[in-house]
Design an enzyme around this catalytic site. Structure first.
Site, PDB file in Angstrom:
ATOM      1  CG  HIS A  95      -1.680  -1.064   1.616  1.00 25.41           C
ATOM      2  ND1 HIS A  95      -3.039  -1.019   1.422  1.00 25.41           N
ATOM      3  CD2 HIS A  95      -1.412  -2.285   2.147  1.00 25.41           C
ATOM      4  CE1 HIS A  95      -3.579  -2.173   1.829  1.00 25.41           C
ATOM      5  NE2 HIS A  95      -2.612  -2.950   2.265  1.00 25.41           N
ATOM      6  CE1 TYR A  96      -2.033   6.376  -2.075  1.00 22.41           C
ATOM      7  CE2 TYR A  96      -0.666   6.019  -4.006  1.00 22.41           C
ATOM      8  CZ  TYR A  96      -1.822   6.502  -3.429  1.00 22.41           C
ATOM      9  OH  TYR A  96      -2.769   7.113  -4.198  1.00 22.41           O
ATOM     10  CB  THR A  97       0.417   6.322   4.162  1.00 19.89           C
ATOM     11  OG1 THR A  97       1.185   7.357   3.536  1.00 19.89           O
ATOM     12  CG2 THR A  97       1.337   5.317   4.838  1.00 19.89           C
TER      13      THR A  97
ATOM     14  CG  HIS B 263      -5.151  -1.593  -1.057  1.00 25.81           C
ATOM     15  ND1 HIS B 263      -5.472  -0.509  -0.280  1.00 25.81           N
ATOM     16  CD2 HIS B 263      -6.123  -2.518  -0.841  1.00 25.81           C
ATOM     17  CE1 HIS B 263      -6.600  -0.774   0.377  1.00 25.81           C
ATOM     18  NE2 HIS B 263      -7.013  -1.969   0.055  1.00 25.81           N
TER      19      HIS B 263
ATOM     20  CD  GLU C 290      -1.140   1.472   4.506  1.00 20.71           C
ATOM     21  OE1 GLU C 290      -0.668   2.293   3.698  1.00 20.71           O
ATOM     22  OE2 GLU C 290      -2.346   1.126   4.512  1.00 20.71           O
TER      23      GLU C 290
ATOM     24  CG  ASP D 177      -3.124   1.869  -1.884  1.00 27.40           C
ATOM     25  OD1 ASP D 177      -4.277   1.693  -2.295  1.00 27.40           O
ATOM     26  OD2 ASP D 177      -2.694   1.370  -0.828  1.00 27.40           O
TER      27      ASP D 177
END
Ligand code: ZN
Length: 253
Positions: free
Chosen positions: A34-36, A141, A99, A151
Site C-alpha cells: 500500500h501507500y499511506t 492494494h 504501508e 495504491d
C-alpha cells in the site's frame, strides 16, 4: 501478542489496536503493498495505530527507510478493506500488509525514494523467508480493490522487486497506438480479456460486455504491470503484456 517485532529489520514496535486472530486460522499466503496516502509519515503512523481509524497494517515504512511493526504477522490486520482476489474476499485473514509512506495521487504523488525502496525490498524478502507466499500473490492494494484503490500506484517500482525475486514482473509489450477495447464494446474479444484477468486472480466477471467493472480491473492491471499508459482500455499492449504474465505463471506452476 509477541513483545518484539517478527522482523529484525523493524526498528520500531508500535502496537496497533486494530488486530485480531486470523479468521481462517492459517498462516498468511499473500503480501499486499500500500501507500499511506497521507501528507506526513508521522500523521500516517499515528492514524494506523489509533482504534478510531478502523485500519492497521503489519508494517510501516517511512521515506527514509525506517521500518515499524504494528501488528504481529500471525495476527489479522485491517488493511485490505472490501477486496477480492482469486475468489477470496477476506483478504485480511490471509495476508500481510505493508504501508509505504507516500502522500499518493491526491497530494502530487512524489517518487518513492531510494532509501525507502531499499527498505521495502529487504522487508519483503525477510517476510517471504518466513512464509510460503507465491510470487503471484504479492500484490498491490489496487489489484484487490480495483476502482476503489490506486495504491501503491504506477510509480511504484515492481520491476525492482521482481528482479529481487519478490512478486511477478514481466517486461511490458510496447504501446502500439491502437485505441483498443473500451466501455460499450462487446463480444468474444472482451470475454477473452475478462477470462485472462480472471485467470490472474482479478475479480473480473465474464459477461462479453466492456462495463465499468472491467475498465477498473484493466486500469488496475495497467497500474501494476503495464504502467506506460493507465487508461483502462484493453489495447494490444495491455493484452500482450497480460498474456506474457500468464505465461510466466504457467511456467512456474
Ligand atoms: Zn491501501
Amino acid at each position: 501478542m509477541t513483545a518484539a517485532p517478527d522482523s529484525s529489520l523493524a526498528t520500531l514496535w508500535c502496537p496497533a489496536p486494530n488486530r485480531e486472530t486470523r479468521r481462517n486460522g492459517l498462516p498468511p499466503d499473500m503480501l499486499i503493498l500500500h501507500y499511506t496516502g497521507m501528507d506526513s509519515a508521522e500523521a500516517a503512523l499515528d492514524w494506523l495505530t489509533r482504534q478510531e481509524s478502523g485500519v492497521s497494517c503489519h508494517y510501516f515504512v517511512d521515506e527514509e527507510g525506517r521500518i515499524a511493526q504494528l501488528v504481529a504477522e500471525q495476527e489479522r490486520a485491517w488493511h485490505a478493506g472490501q477486496s477480492r482476489w482469486a475468489g477470496e474476499t477476506d483478504l485480511n485473514s490471509c495476508s500481510i500488509g505493508i504501508e509505504i509512506h507516500n502522500p499518493g495521487h491526491d497530494f502530487d504523488y512524489p517518487d518513492f525514494p531510494e532509501a525507502q525502496m531499499r527498505a521495502v525490498e529487504a522487508l519483503c524478502l525477510d517476510i517471504l523467508s518466513r512464509h510460503a507466499i507465491p510470487p503471484a500473490r504479492v500484490l498491490a492494494h489496487s489489484d484487490i480493490a480495483p476502482g476503489r484503490k490506486r495504491d501503491p500506484g504506477e510509480k511504484f517500482d515492481w520491476e525492482r522487486l521482481g528482479r529481487a525475486g519478490i512478486g511477478l514482473w514481466v517486461p511490458s509489450a510496447p504501446l502500439e497506438g491502437d485505441a483498443g477495447l473500451g466501455p460499450g464494446d462487446e463480444g468474444e474479444t472482451v470475454a477473452a480479456l475478462q477470462r485472462a484477468l480472471l485467470e490472474f486472480g482479478y475479480g473480473a466477471e465474464v459477461t462479453t460486455t466492456y462495463g465499468t467493472g472491467l475498465e477498473q480491473v484493466v486500469e488496475a492491471f495497467q497500474r501494476r504491470v503495464r504502467t506506460a499508459s493507465v487508461d483502462g482500455r484493453g489495447d494490444k499492449s495491455t493484452i500482450a503484456t497480460l498474456d506474457l504474465l500468464l505465461a510466466s505463471i504457467r511456467t512456474m506452476a
